[in-house]
Design a protein around this motif. Sequence first.
Motif, PDB file in Angstrom:
ATOM      1  N   LEU A  57       0.835  -1.194   0.000  1.00  0.00           N
ATOM      2  CA  LEU A  57       0.000   0.000   0.000  1.00  0.00           C
ATOM      3  C   LEU A  57       0.871   1.247   0.000  1.00  0.00           C
ATOM      4  CD1 LEU A  57      -2.590  -1.180   2.676  1.00  0.00           C
ATOM      5  CD2 LEU A  57      -2.870  -1.196   0.196  1.00  0.00           C
ATOM      6  N   SER A  58       0.325   2.324  -0.546  1.00  0.00           N
ATOM      7  CA  SER A  58       1.049   3.584  -0.596  1.00  0.00           C
ATOM      8  C   SER A  58       0.509   4.544   0.457  1.00  0.00           C
ATOM      9  CB  SER A  58       0.908   4.220  -1.980  1.00  0.00           C
ATOM     10  OG  SER A  58       1.407   5.545  -1.977  1.00  0.00           O
ATOM     11  N   PRO A  59       1.379   5.319   1.109  1.00  0.00           N
ATOM     12  CA  PRO A  59       0.890   6.319   2.074  1.00  0.00           C
ATOM     13  C   PRO A  59       0.040   7.393   1.424  1.00  0.00           C
ATOM     14  CG  PRO A  59       3.241   6.601   1.641  1.00  0.00           C
ATOM     15  CD  PRO A  59       2.846   5.293   1.024  1.00  0.00           C
ATOM     16  N   ALA A  60       0.108   7.511   0.105  1.00  0.00           N
ATOM     17  CA  ALA A  60      -0.716   8.498  -0.605  1.00  0.00           C
ATOM     18  C   ALA A  60      -2.124   7.992  -0.865  1.00  0.00           C
ATOM     19  CB  ALA A  60      -0.061   8.871  -1.933  1.00  0.00           C
ATOM     20  N   ASP A  61      -2.334   6.690  -0.727  1.00  0.00           N
ATOM     21  CA  ASP A  61      -3.611   6.104  -1.120  1.00  0.00           C
ATOM     22  C   ASP A  61      -4.738   6.470  -0.165  1.00  0.00           C
ATOM     23  OD1 ASP A  61      -2.413   5.003  -3.270  1.00  0.00           O
ATOM     24  OD2 ASP A  61      -2.480   2.936  -2.572  1.00  0.00           O
TER      25      ASP A  61
ATOM     26  N   MET B 198      -8.022  -2.045  -3.052  1.00  0.00           N
ATOM     27  CA  MET B 198      -6.655  -1.621  -2.750  1.00  0.00           C
ATOM     28  C   MET B 198      -5.891  -1.432  -4.051  1.00  0.00           C
ATOM     29  SD  MET B 198      -5.667  -4.199   0.406  1.00  0.00           S
ATOM     30  CE  MET B 198      -6.397  -5.635  -0.398  1.00  0.00           C
ATOM     31  N   ARG B 199      -4.950  -0.515  -4.048  1.00  0.00           N
ATOM     32  CA  ARG B 199      -4.056  -0.340  -5.194  1.00  0.00           C
ATOM     33  C   ARG B 199      -2.760  -1.078  -4.863  1.00  0.00           C
ATOM     34  NH1 ARG B 199      -0.743   4.499  -7.545  1.00  0.00           N
ATOM     35  NH2 ARG B 199      -0.847   5.312  -5.420  1.00  0.00           N
ATOM     36  N   LEU B 200      -2.601  -2.255  -5.442  1.00  0.00           N
ATOM     37  CA  LEU B 200      -1.427  -3.087  -5.190  1.00  0.00           C
ATOM     38  C   LEU B 200      -0.472  -3.099  -6.378  1.00  0.00           C
ATOM     39  CD1 LEU B 200      -3.120  -6.183  -3.511  1.00  0.00           C
ATOM     40  CD2 LEU B 200      -2.308  -4.056  -2.452  1.00  0.00           C
ATOM     41  N   ASP B 201      -0.909  -2.564  -7.489  1.00  0.00           N
ATOM     42  CA  ASP B 201      -0.153  -2.642  -8.736  1.00  0.00           C
ATOM     43  C   ASP B 201       0.179  -1.239  -9.206  1.00  0.00           C
ATOM     44  OD1 ASP B 201      -0.638  -5.711  -9.439  1.00  0.00           O
ATOM     45  OD2 ASP B 201      -2.459  -4.817  -8.609  1.00  0.00           O
ATOM     46  N   PHE B 202       1.435  -1.027  -9.560  1.00  0.00           N
ATOM     47  CA  PHE B 202       1.939   0.329  -9.747  1.00  0.00           C
ATOM     48  C   PHE B 202       2.742   0.462 -11.036  1.00  0.00           C
ATOM     49  CE2 PHE B 202       1.100   0.001  -5.279  1.00  0.00           C
ATOM     50  CZ  PHE B 202       0.769   1.273  -4.850  1.00  0.00           C
TER      51      PHE B 202
ATOM     52  N   PRO C  38       7.490  -0.328   2.818  1.00  0.00           N
ATOM     53  CA  PRO C  38       7.995  -0.709   1.492  1.00  0.00           C
ATOM     54  C   PRO C  38       7.804   0.389   0.451  1.00  0.00           C
ATOM     55  CG  PRO C  38       6.787  -2.526   2.471  1.00  0.00           C
ATOM     56  CD  PRO C  38       6.543  -1.333   3.343  1.00  0.00           C
ATOM     57  N   MET C  39       6.609   0.980   0.384  1.00  0.00           N
ATOM     58  CA  MET C  39       6.380   1.997  -0.632  1.00  0.00           C
ATOM     59  C   MET C  39       7.130   3.279  -0.313  1.00  0.00           C
ATOM     60  SD  MET C  39       5.212   2.682  -3.568  1.00  0.00           S
ATOM     61  CE  MET C  39       4.392   1.113  -3.829  1.00  0.00           C
TER      62      MET C  39
END
Length: 301
Positions: free
Chosen positions: A203-207, A273-277, A240-241
């Motif tokens: 996950l991203s802190p921006a999400d 969730m946004r798992l793919d970037f 991680p992100m």
Amino acid sequence: MSNMTRAKCHAQAPVLHLLLLLLLLLLPLVAMATIDTGVALGEPGEAGEPPRPLRRYLFFNLFHGGRAHGAAPDRSAAIARWVRRGGFSVAAFSELNGFDETTWGAFCRKRLGLEHAIFLRTRHGYHMGLASAFPLELLFASTEAPWHHGILYAWVEALGHAVAVTHLSPVSSSARALEAKALTAAVIAEDRPVLVMGDMNTLSPADILTEATMVALQTTARLCNKFLLDDCGGLPDYAPMREILTTLVDLGDPSDWSVPTDLKVDQMHAAPMRLDFALATPSFLALGGEFARMRARCVKD
């Protein structure tokens, strides 16, 4: 991925269930699509097929190679038709289960219409690959620790930049944090403009996470262990992100999500969730023109 050419459903065309597709279109607004229900288009080469644009990119998680698996039907033929009609310059893939170096190269040439291919065999069978309309020069590949699956990194001379694909650990944030450090180290070591695409499983802190998503993460043991801090007290582990974003620029939309999809066969995709970037180095964006304007978003069709 609104600025994209969307697939139209032919009469009587069978529905194609795709686990995940991330599509990058280099337009004034670049679109990165997550398509979970597509359509089987007409056979490649028929009248009216659009010409291949110079720069168009794809990341596609094929879910067990696009073959029948559990409740998922075999989608390989329809996937091949869809990708071929897409006119991609470079396409990155994960979960190439059932492929090997020989069958992957033949599939790319004969079925996808992409002449150049690189295959990375991984320890757990969730292989990765690149396919390109232009020659690929392998720069770096690894499946050794800390990589759970691996990383594949290649130079595309005709486009003036590199492309990398990875598939981070599905187990825990601590494992992905080690992979994230390895990813940033590889990008720094190569010191080239690079577009990185893949299933980051993080996950991203921006999400923007909905309340329902947070409840699902907090109350489902496997999701808690995968995405939250050790105490499962409710906070996602963004380490991680955060590490990845020290080196790469996120091209996506924080309000978007890439799972779940209509296939609905992965219990770990229980909440949006946004798992793919898609991410890029500042030097990639500095190539100017369309590259500088690249943006990505997930499109569910």
